[in-house]
Design a protein around this motif. Structure first.
Motif, mmCIF file in Angstrom:
data_model
loop_
_atom_site.group_PDB
_atom_site.id
_atom_site.type_symbol
_atom_site.label_atom_id
_atom_site.label_comp_id
_atom_site.label_asym_id
_atom_site.label_seq_id
_atom_site.Cartn_x
_atom_site.Cartn_y
_atom_site.Cartn_z
ATOM 1 N N GLU A 63 25.877 -9.585 -16.135
ATOM 2 C CA GLU A 63 27.287 -9.868 -15.204
ATOM 3 C C GLU A 63 26.704 -10.537 -13.959
ATOM 4 N N LYS A 67 27.290 -14.302 -12.569
ATOM 5 C CA LYS A 67 27.963 -14.644 -11.301
ATOM 6 C C LYS A 67 27.109 -15.536 -10.607
ATOM 7 N N ASP A 71 28.348 -19.291 -9.391
ATOM 8 C CA ASP A 71 28.256 -19.595 -7.901
ATOM 9 C C ASP A 71 27.294 -20.770 -7.651
#
Length: 252
Positions: A63, A67, A71
């Protein structure tokens, strides 16, 4: 199958209630997709001996990697589902009996040399399953983009039979809604289906004896017990977990 249906025909019929006796009601027609899905899943549940194996996989690092990718690449975001698709595709290469179909006479097993993963998509008219082809080899960003396109198409105008044919195995995720486990019904002629629910925070002892928190993904594997035994099902889910933990699903 015929003998089974003949046996079931001896059961008592469902009662035909007049629900208006109890209060005001409204009758609405089922959509075509709901009627087709209901008929097929009803057959599958009766004809296939389902067993469901439940487990959890640590996706804390995955995770974090996802992320960071999202981003850096807002135009090509990755979802937990598409990472699960890739992990499932990798596990199928290790367990060929999961990438198979039972012949119509039940006497042989068709082992598939391709890896195409179906993904259940919730639409206003019912559940449909578009298929992502060559899911073990194509760039994961391409798979993610195609899934978005197919999901949008399913919700807007519907999918063709070609969009939904040729699956090796199906993923059904309720992670965007919640839950901790469920029993997904096998998408025949496949022999197993992988369910996923919402990522859960679990306490976990660290090396110093203190308690930290890990992100755990609950997985629910339903399988056809005529083809797959419980031990292999447990090993298969562990292989999916190993793929999720390997650290190479998210591109560098």
């Amino acid at each position: 199958m015929t003998d089974m249906l003949t046996h079931l025909s001896g059961l008592a019929p469902f009662p035909d209630y007049d629900f208006n006796e109890f209060g005001e009601t409204e009758t609405v027609a089922l959509s075509r997709i709901q009627k087709l899905t209901g008929a097929h899943l009803g057959r599958n549940w009766i004809a296939v001996p389902h067993v469901t194996h439940h487990d959890e996989v640590d996706v804390t690092q995955l995770e974090a990697d996802r992320k960071a990718w999202n981003d850096a690449h807002p135009e090509a975001k990755l979802t937990p589902v598409i990472l699960l698709v890739r992990a499932l595709a990798q596990a199928l290469a290790q367990f060929p009996t999961f990438n198979a179909s039972l012949s119509s006479d039940g006497k042989s097993l068709v082992l598939k040399k391709y890896v195409n993963i179906g993904v259940a998509v919730d639409t206003p008219k019912g559940l449909v399953v578009p298929v992502l082809r060559d899911a073990s080899t194509r760039p994961i960003a391409d798979l993610a983009a195609e899934l978005v396109q197919l999901a949008d198409k399913a919700k807007a105008k519907g999918l063709s039979m070609a969009d939904m044919a040729g699956g090796s195995m199906t993923v059904s995720s309720l992670g965007h809604i919640g839950g901790t486990a469920f029993t997904p019904l096998i998408n025949v002629p496949e022999v197993a289906i992988l369910g996923a629910t919402a990522i859960q925070l679990r306490p976990y002892p660290d090396g110093d004896g203190a308690i930290g928190w890990r992100k755990m993904l609950p997985l629910s594997l339903s399988y056809d017990h005529r083809v797959i035994n419980g031990a292999d099902a447990a090993r298969f889910v562990r292989a999916i977990g190993a793929a999720l933990l390997a650290g190479d699903l998210v591109p560098a």
